[in-house]
Scaffold this motif. Sequence first.
Motif: not given
Length: 824
Positions: A740-741, A744, A780
């Motif tokens: 997820k980093s 983002d 995203q």
Amino acid sequence: MTPYPQVATTAGPQNATVAVAEADESFTPAAALGAIYRQADRWIAVFISAHLLFAVAIAPVYGTWNAVVLVGGGLALSFVVSAWRWPGSFWTRCLAGVALQGFAALHIYQMHGLAEMHFFIFTAVTMMIAYQDVVALWPGVVCIVAQHTLFAYWHNRGHPIGGVPFFDHSHAGTMQLGFHFGIAVVEVVIASFWTYALRQRTIRDARQRATLAGVNAALAEREADTARSLALVEATLEATADGILVLDGTGRVTDYNKRVAEMWAISPLLLAEGDGTAVRNRLLAQVCDPVALGAHYAVTGSEPICQRLDQVELTDGRVFECHVRPQHVGTNAVGRVLSFHDVTARVRLERELAHQALTDALTGLANRVLFRDRVAHALARGSRNAGSVAVLLVDLDGFKLVNDGLGHGVGDAVLCRVAECFQRAVRDGDTVARLGGDEFAILLEDVRTVDEADAAAARLYSALMLPVTVTLPQPGTAPSGDANRDETSEGSGAGSEREIFVKASVGIALATPGEDAEALLRNADVAMYAAKARGKGQAMHFERSMHEEALTRLRLEEDLRVSVAELMNGGESPFGVVFQPIVALDTHRVVSAEALVRWHHPRRGLISPEEFIPVAEDTGLIVPLGLWVLTQACAAAATWPISADDSEIGVSVNLSGRQLQEASIVDDVRAVLALTGLAPERLTLEITESVVMRDTSQTLDQLRALKTLGLRLAVDDFGTGYSSLSYLRQFPVDVLKIDKSFIDGIARGGDGAALARTIVALADTLQLRTVAEGIEDGAQHSALRGLGCTLGQGFLFARPMTHGELLRCIAGSAPASSPLSRRT
């Protein structure tokens, strides 16, 4: 053995009795008399021979050859034969008296009465005295009476024997005749009593000599026993490994063994001289504490019944055990015995064991036991002074990667270098310890302000600023410190050097009044873990809130153990499994679901996995809990319907590092699949990248064994670890999940977008599927689709949901313009 001198009797023929003494030490009266009888036989034989020679000499004068041959020869031959055949016997003694009287009569006959009868009687009696036996006397007397009677009878009949008037009554008066016989009787009586007296004295002397012989034998035996005992003692003294020194009451050396001369390097001549003062000075010159050894020397004089056992250390490093005992004769102390036992090896071993028990074997620093003792001592000392005590607990960050990546030999070398750096960074008097693993502790005494503790921590960080240089083993050789190192690689040369940068997290705790060593160490430990939790590479002071957090975690661990135990015992489960869908980014169709565990605490309610999963990992409870989650997830997936495009929906289950280390993991997964009936290809096991890289060889073997079951493997949080392309190609993985980093910042471009793009391209090259985690907005979503990522999960599509909600979500999932999250 030297016998005691024999005591000879003065009675009788001494040579005969002494002969008995020399031949037979029993000295019985019978033996003594027997010797006298045999000796007398020889004397009588000589005397009879003299009589025979005398009779032969006068035979031509008187013409008495017939009488000499018949009477003299017969008597002499008879006695000689009897004495030779039966020496000292009763009949030999009787025959001796008869023979002597016969020769007396022969001489009277030859000399026509010129010889006086009592003279021959006296001669015969004297010979009987030689026997000391009255029994041998009376046969001769009987012969005399018989002779006189016979001769007188024939003379009175007018027939004198040989024509010689042997007993002429007509020429001898009555008084003269009576006087003549009276003298003979008196001689016989006196001889009898004399013989009897001599015999009794011989018997008494024999008994005394027998007693003396017994005493002699007893004394000789005692002397032999004493000699044997002394020989045994001497052999024992020389055979013992101890040095023995015997001193008398004045301090002179009375005895010693060779060992004491060897141990103390003393000349045997000096010991033999007995100069106790010189020997004492020689000993005192070699010991570290002459006063103590001097006290050993003086102990018997001052305390005669005292015993002492002490250790004496010599200047050359040897250690003797000195045992001082008093030497007694009866109840009197006459000296002392000093025994020296070499205990150097034992003392060195004890000191080495004590050193090992209190120091760290790898670094030589104090270990936990010694450090705790010094902290306690410092606290006791600090309570009397104005200063305080501080403990710094240091834990190296990421040190496990050094061990796993470069080997434990290199890791040990790094620990030794770090220990040296810490020792140089602290003040004199401060204590540096290694508590275990990569954890160090520093004790600061006389700390007056918090700034001094901070300054010490700053010095530690400064010491770690420079890289640690270690030598790496050459390729193909065993790592340093490996017990199985190939001996053929010893001469291959040194390995390459490498610089390793070390960081550390430091917990600082200052002692408060009334606080003990255990509490101070605990506070520093809590502060250190707080520093690690807040980003590592920093120092933090202990605060009371940290203690509360630690207690909270401890209570959480206890509650977790209880809940897992209830789960394993078949009770009401406080745990539940929820599912987060994984969708196709282009159609939003649910293609799989990730199973996530939830814990409904009986008091605290729902607890986040981020809070209790690390606790389960640390305690090992994740193994039974993870197996339960796997079983529940597979059982649920087996009931899921076919999707709209007739494809089967899979399930993803996280596999922790602790589970992967279990030898039974493959059998456990196989059993779960068999129990639930789920097709293996519908199951995906997710392993984090850090777990994959923990122990590559063992992990690779486990993953390959799992892959043989027909299931899929996914690498979770990909991109956050340290894996390389070469390792990735070795592992039998099917899916890469982008962390997820990276998601983002993907819509804004930058490093995150570049890394995400690289991961998608890498997966495409390796023919792996990619799943993007944590998609929360449309930007995203669009960016990932543009990169070619095919699958994703996140709040944009759906939050974790129960099994029933997931079934409804699956039933309603179809190509649509709106995300799934709008329907759930």
